[in-house]
Write a protein that holds these residues in place. Structure first.
Motif, PDB file in Angstrom:
ATOM      1  N   VAL A   1       0.792  -1.203   0.293  1.00 11.13           N
ATOM      2  CA  VAL A   1      -0.193  -0.256  -0.304  1.00 11.13           C
ATOM      3  C   VAL A   1       0.570   1.475   0.477  1.00 11.13           C
ATOM      4  O   VAL A   1       1.949   1.599   1.588  1.00 11.13           O
ATOM      5  CB  VAL A   1      -0.796   0.001   1.382  1.00 11.13           C
ATOM      6  CG1 VAL A   1      -1.563   0.881   1.365  1.00 11.13           C
ATOM      7  CG2 VAL A   1      -2.184  -1.182   1.171  1.00 11.13           C
ATOM      8  N   GLY A   2       0.905   1.898  -0.918  1.00 12.31           N
ATOM      9  CA  GLY A   2       1.517   3.076  -0.834  1.00 12.31           C
ATOM     10  C   GLY A   2       3.027   2.957  -2.004  1.00 12.31           C
ATOM     11  O   GLY A   2       2.832   2.100  -3.084  1.00 12.31           O
ATOM     12  N   THR A   3       4.305   3.870  -1.070  1.00 12.25           N
ATOM     13  CA  THR A   3       5.422   3.809  -2.495  1.00 12.25           C
ATOM     14  C   THR A   3       6.670   3.464  -1.734  1.00 12.25           C
ATOM     15  O   THR A   3       7.599   3.670  -1.940  1.00 12.25           O
ATOM     16  CB  THR A   3       5.374   5.395  -1.859  1.00 12.25           C
ATOM     17  OG1 THR A   3       5.783   5.848  -1.326  1.00 12.25           O
ATOM     18  CG2 THR A   3       4.311   6.058  -2.860  1.00 12.25           C
ATOM     19  N   ASN A   4       6.568   2.294  -0.794  1.00 14.32           N
ATOM     20  CA  ASN A   4       7.843   1.299  -0.582  1.00 14.32           C
ATOM     21  C   ASN A   4       7.663   0.571  -1.843  1.00 14.32           C
ATOM     22  O   ASN A   4       7.339   0.344  -2.552  1.00 14.32           O
ATOM     23  CB  ASN A   4       7.279   0.670   1.417  1.00 14.32           C
ATOM     24  CG  ASN A   4       7.217   2.039   1.940  1.00 14.32           C
ATOM     25  OD1 ASN A   4       7.594   2.747   1.900  1.00 14.32           O
ATOM     26  ND2 ASN A   4       6.459   1.320   3.207  1.00 14.32           N
ATOM     27  N   ARG A   5       9.317  -0.436  -1.321  1.00 14.56           N
ATOM     28  CA  ARG A   5       9.425  -1.128  -2.201  1.00 14.56           C
ATOM     29  C   ARG A   5       9.685  -2.891  -2.520  1.00 14.56           C
ATOM     30  O   ARG A   5      10.568  -2.953  -1.210  1.00 14.56           O
ATOM     31  CB  ARG A   5      10.253  -0.773  -3.217  1.00 14.56           C
ATOM     32  CG  ARG A   5      10.828  -1.249  -5.105  1.00 14.56           C
ATOM     33  CD  ARG A   5      11.769  -0.356  -5.309  1.00 14.56           C
ATOM     34  NE  ARG A   5      11.251   1.164  -6.290  1.00 14.56           N
ATOM     35  CZ  ARG A   5      11.812   1.467  -6.229  1.00 14.56           C
ATOM     36  NH1 ARG A   5      13.489   1.368  -6.987  1.00 14.56           N
ATOM     37  NH2 ARG A   5      11.020   2.889  -7.295  1.00 14.56           N
ATOM     38  N   ALA A   6       9.942  -3.628  -3.297  1.00 16.20           N
ATOM     39  CA  ALA A   6       9.885  -4.354  -2.932  1.00 16.20           C
ATOM     40  C   ALA A   6      10.825  -5.484  -3.850  1.00 16.20           C
ATOM     41  O   ALA A   6      10.315  -5.237  -5.316  1.00 16.20           O
ATOM     42  CB  ALA A   6       8.868  -6.243  -2.476  1.00 16.20           C
ATOM     43  N   LEU A   7      11.853  -5.998  -3.310  1.00 15.52           N
ATOM     44  CA  LEU A   7      12.892  -6.619  -4.845  1.00 15.52           C
ATOM     45  C   LEU A   7      13.284  -7.759  -4.392  1.00 15.52           C
ATOM     46  O   LEU A   7      13.975  -8.314  -3.201  1.00 15.52           O
ATOM     47  CB  LEU A   7      14.311  -5.218  -4.500  1.00 15.52           C
ATOM     48  CG  LEU A   7      14.015  -3.709  -5.136  1.00 15.52           C
ATOM     49  CD1 LEU A   7      15.271  -3.657  -5.388  1.00 15.52           C
ATOM     50  CD2 LEU A   7      13.604  -3.819  -6.355  1.00 15.52           C
ATOM     51  N   LEU A   8      13.404  -8.734  -5.239  1.00 16.83           N
ATOM     52  CA  LEU A   8      13.992 -10.310  -5.213  1.00 16.83           C
ATOM     53  C   LEU A   8      15.057 -10.265  -6.162  1.00 16.83           C
ATOM     54  O   LEU A   8      15.147 -10.008  -7.211  1.00 16.83           O
ATOM     55  CB  LEU A   8      12.406 -11.191  -5.812  1.00 16.83           C
ATOM     56  CG  LEU A   8      12.636 -13.082  -5.672  1.00 16.83           C
ATOM     57  CD1 LEU A   8      13.563 -13.044  -3.916  1.00 16.83           C
ATOM     58  CD2 LEU A   8      11.506 -13.405  -6.077  1.00 16.83           C
ATOM     59  N   CYS A   9      15.858 -10.682  -5.549  1.00 16.40           N
ATOM     60  CA  CYS A   9      17.616 -10.648  -6.472  1.00 16.40           C
ATOM     61  C   CYS A   9      17.304 -12.595  -6.014  1.00 16.40           C
ATOM     62  O   CYS A   9      17.865 -13.039  -5.532  1.00 16.40           O
ATOM     63  CB  CYS A   9      18.705 -10.387  -5.395  1.00 16.40           C
ATOM     64  SG  CYS A   9      19.704 -10.452  -6.910  1.00 16.40           S
ATOM     65  N   LYS A  10      17.804 -13.008  -7.301  1.00 18.11           N
ATOM     66  CA  LYS A  10      17.985 -14.035  -7.789  1.00 18.11           C
ATOM     67  C   LYS A  10      19.501 -14.387  -8.175  1.00 18.11           C
ATOM     68  O   LYS A  10      20.016 -14.043  -9.428  1.00 18.11           O
ATOM     69  CB  LYS A  10      16.366 -14.843  -8.916  1.00 18.11           C
ATOM     70  CG  LYS A  10      15.905 -15.322  -8.334  1.00 18.11           C
ATOM     71  CD  LYS A  10      14.488 -15.434  -9.490  1.00 18.11           C
ATOM     72  CE  LYS A  10      13.254 -15.703  -9.093  1.00 18.11           C
ATOM     73  NZ  LYS A  10      12.320 -16.158  -9.528  1.00 18.11           N
ATOM     74  N   SER A  11      19.619 -15.208  -7.913  1.00 10.22           N
ATOM     75  CA  SER A  11      21.471 -15.302  -7.711  1.00 10.22           C
ATOM     76  C   SER A  11      21.590 -16.896  -9.121  1.00 10.22           C
ATOM     77  O   SER A  11      21.067 -18.148  -8.579  1.00 10.22           O
ATOM     78  CB  SER A  11      22.684 -15.057  -7.101  1.00 10.22           C
ATOM     79  OG  SER A  11      22.799 -14.152  -5.754  1.00 10.22           O
ATOM     80  N   SER A  12      22.231 -16.857  -9.501  1.00 11.64           N
ATOM     81  CA  SER A  12      22.522 -17.970 -10.935  1.00 11.64           C
ATOM     82  C   SER A  12      24.052 -18.488 -10.982  1.00 11.64           C
ATOM     83  O   SER A  12      24.850 -17.676 -10.056  1.00 11.64           O
ATOM     84  CB  SER A  12      22.609 -18.478 -11.943  1.00 11.64           C
ATOM     85  OG  SER A  12      23.108 -17.320 -12.737  1.00 11.64           O
ATOM     86  N   SER A  13      23.985 -20.698 -11.340  1.00 14.91           N
ATOM     87  CA  SER A  13      25.350 -20.272 -10.387  1.00 14.91           C
ATOM     88  C   SER A  13      26.693 -20.392 -11.659  1.00 14.91           C
ATOM     89  O   SER A  13      27.297 -20.042 -12.120  1.00 14.91           O
ATOM     90  CB  SER A  13      25.252 -22.252 -10.846  1.00 14.91           C
ATOM     91  OG  SER A  13      25.062 -22.341 -12.476  1.00 14.91           O
ATOM     92  N   ASP A  14      26.401 -19.718 -12.997  1.00 14.95           N
ATOM     93  CA  ASP A  14      26.831 -18.925 -14.368  1.00 14.95           C
ATOM     94  C   ASP A  14      27.378 -17.411 -13.150  1.00 14.95           C
ATOM     95  O   ASP A  14      28.079 -17.087 -14.482  1.00 14.95           O
ATOM     96  CB  ASP A  14      26.219 -19.292 -15.116  1.00 14.95           C
ATOM     97  CG  ASP A  14      25.316 -17.923 -15.049  1.00 14.95           C
ATOM     98  OD1 ASP A  14      25.091 -17.863 -14.299  1.00 14.95           O
ATOM     99  OD2 ASP A  14      24.775 -18.043 -15.988  1.00 14.95           O
ATOM    100  N   GLY A  15      26.450 -17.211 -11.607  1.00 14.36           N
ATOM    101  CA  GLY A  15      27.235 -15.195 -11.545  1.00 14.36           C
ATOM    102  C   GLY A  15      26.191 -14.637 -12.633  1.00 14.36           C
ATOM    103  O   GLY A  15      26.778 -13.512 -12.092  1.00 14.36           O
TER     104      GLY A  15
END
Length: 512
Positions: A179-193
């Motif tokens: 609700v509003g202007t905060n933010r959610a980020l999901l970072c996915k790392s892979s084996s190849d960098g």
């Protein structure tokens, strides 16, 4: 057990006995306004809030709340929302539809419960306002003054609101409610960098086309809203609390034509998203943190920059609390440095609001998982024990691109010897060090995706990335950054010792 919804009484809360999640860390910084000499002063008490609890049946709940005009709503929402979600309401048998329904109901309960807590104050405020009507000749000057003072107290008690971003993990599936202007980020790392950065959802703000369409359907002029850029002092079109825009919106010129309540507390829910076999981390950011970074460097690559900072600190520190706090302090220093530089973006950095960052790792290896420097090759290293292998080359993320689909080059930058500490630059700008993890080459790739943009960045292996310069002081460019330079002596020795078999495959490594 006594409730403590308002956050001001010292009674025990329903949520006090819930265990904290040990897989996350939180960093905070209070608001600051800079004077002409560059010194900062806090202009009001901290108004942000957060939650991070581990429930039963594999349930985890996290949230970041950005309060304004006081911290009452943020504090109330953090406690009430926890009580509405982690006291038996959720279990592993619930479907995605069940979870979304429960999340929506929880936000509705938070909103209604908060207004119940200020009912008496609102009633007294209305009564005293009528008491001071101009035609009331029975009110003396002294009485008038006392009533005015009381009205100010009541206004402070009932005013204010909050924006919220909440993450729920159930059955190893992720749900985001905002609700509003905060933010959610999901970072996915892979084996190849490679790292994929996903912004989950868009801010409910006055430049969100979907929100403008929603307001237009209620009779509000979207062009006026876009031009004003704010509604009753805030850019958000959804928020918790704030009785003025909920009950008195007819008295607000911008909203006076609305057929029904235009600013709502209904969350936008995304999910579920499976976290099976996902390695990376989840970030919840308050509006103040986002705005500080975007004010300093522009909005184009803010997501990538914050992820690069988190990845750098995760490679250096094993404490998630320390990681989150270091990133917040880094943004704070960056924002301050841009202001005192007097350069192009300095006018945007005269002040910043409260900042909160919550980091939740997802099967992400801790900093002390890798062998310490010298364990395998016998070299006596400079990296402190339990911090992993950090090569003495930092990889700052470039934010020079602004198109919706870009290819951005990462430059390898070696700090000067007198500022090298454990393989990172001790300067206070963004370039102060983004170490390369031991399991990948320094040509790491970072990809970013959200509802509007998808950008990728990669480093090149040829020698054109590096420029030699003499011993004279280098002049900063128009962005305030010093041209990159590098002394590869120590780097080749360390990298060659660890990767002698695969060195030829990279082609660009080795003396040019």
């Amino acid at each position: 057990m006594v409730k403590r919804w308002g956050g001001e009484e010292e009674h025990q809360s329903w949520t006090d006995d819930l265990p904290l999640c040990q897989l996350c860390g939180v960093g905070t910084a209070t608001n600051c306004e800079y004077g002409p000499n560059g010194k900062g002063v806090q202009s009001h008490p901290n108004e942000d809030g957060h939650l991070r609890f581990r429930g039963e049946d594999g349930c985890f709940l996290y949230g970041v709340f950005n309060g304004y005009d006081g911290g009452r709503v943020a504090s109330f929402a953090a406690q009430c929302l926890t009580a509405e979600l982690l006291l038996g309401q959720l279990n592993s048998s619930h479907t995605d539809a069940d979870v979304r329904r429960i999340l929506t109901q929880a936000f509705d309960v938070v909103e209604k419960s908060y207004f119940e807590t200020i009912d008496d104050a609102l009633a007294e405020k209305a009564h005293l306002s009528n008491y001071l009507l101009p035609h009331n000749e029975n009110v003396s000057f002294h009485q008038n003054q006392k009533v005015q003072e009381r009205l100010k107290e009541l206004e402070q008690e009932v005013s204010g609101g909050a924006m919220a971003v909440v993450a729920l993990i159930l059955n190893n599936k992720l749900y985001i409610a905002s609700v509003g202007t905060n933010r959610a980020l999901l970072c996915k790392s892979s084996s190849d960098g490679q790292n994929q950065v996903l912004q989950i959802g868009r801010p409910h703000s006055t430049d969100n086309e979907e929100e403008l369409q929603r307001l237009a359907a209620l009779g509000v002029d979207p062009a006026r809203v876009r031009q004003a850029a704010q509604i009753a002092g805030q850019s958000s079109t959804r928020r918790l609390g704030d009785y003025r825009v909920k009950f008195s919106y007819g008295e607000i010129d911008l909203l006076s034509t609305a057929k029904s309540k235009p600013v709502v507390a209904e969350p936008e829910i995304h999910g579920s998203q499976s976290l099976d076999n996902v390695t990376g981390f989840l970030l919840l950011l308050s509006e103040g943190l986002i705005n500080a970074l975007e004010s300093a460097h522009g909005p184009e690559q803010a997501n990538q920059e914050i992820v690069a900072m988190v990845a750098a600190e995760l490679a250096l520190q094993s404490s998630l609390e320390a990681v989150a706090q270091s990133v917040v302090e880094r943004v704070k220093r960056l924002h301050h440095d841009v202001y005192v530089s007097g350069r192009q973006r300095a006018p945007f950095c005269s002040r910043h609001e409260d900042m909160t960052l919550l980091i939740r790792t997802l099967d992400y290896p801790p900093a002390d998982a890798a062998p310490a420097q010298g364990e395998e090759d016998g070299i006596v290293g400079e990296v402190e024990p339990q911090r992993g292998r950090i090569y003495p080359v930092s990889v700052p993320y470039s934010n020079s691109q602004s198109t919706s689909k870009t290819s951005v080059t990462l430059s390898l930058v070696m700090p000067s010897q007198n500022t090298l500490t454990n393989g990172t630059n001790t300067a206070s700008t963004l370039e102060e060090g983004t170490p390369t993890p031991r399991s990948q080459s320094p040509t790491a790739t970072l990809q970013s995706t959200n509802t509007q943009t998808q950008s990728s960045s990669s480093s090149s292996g040829d020698g054109r990335l590096f420029r030699q310069r003499g011993s004279q002081a280098a002049k900063p460019d128009e962005t305030g950054r010093v041209p990159p330079y590098v002394d590869f002596t120590q780097f080749y020795r360390l990298w060659g010792g660890d990767h002698s078999e695969g060195q030829s495959a990279h082609g660009g490594l080795g003396p040019q």
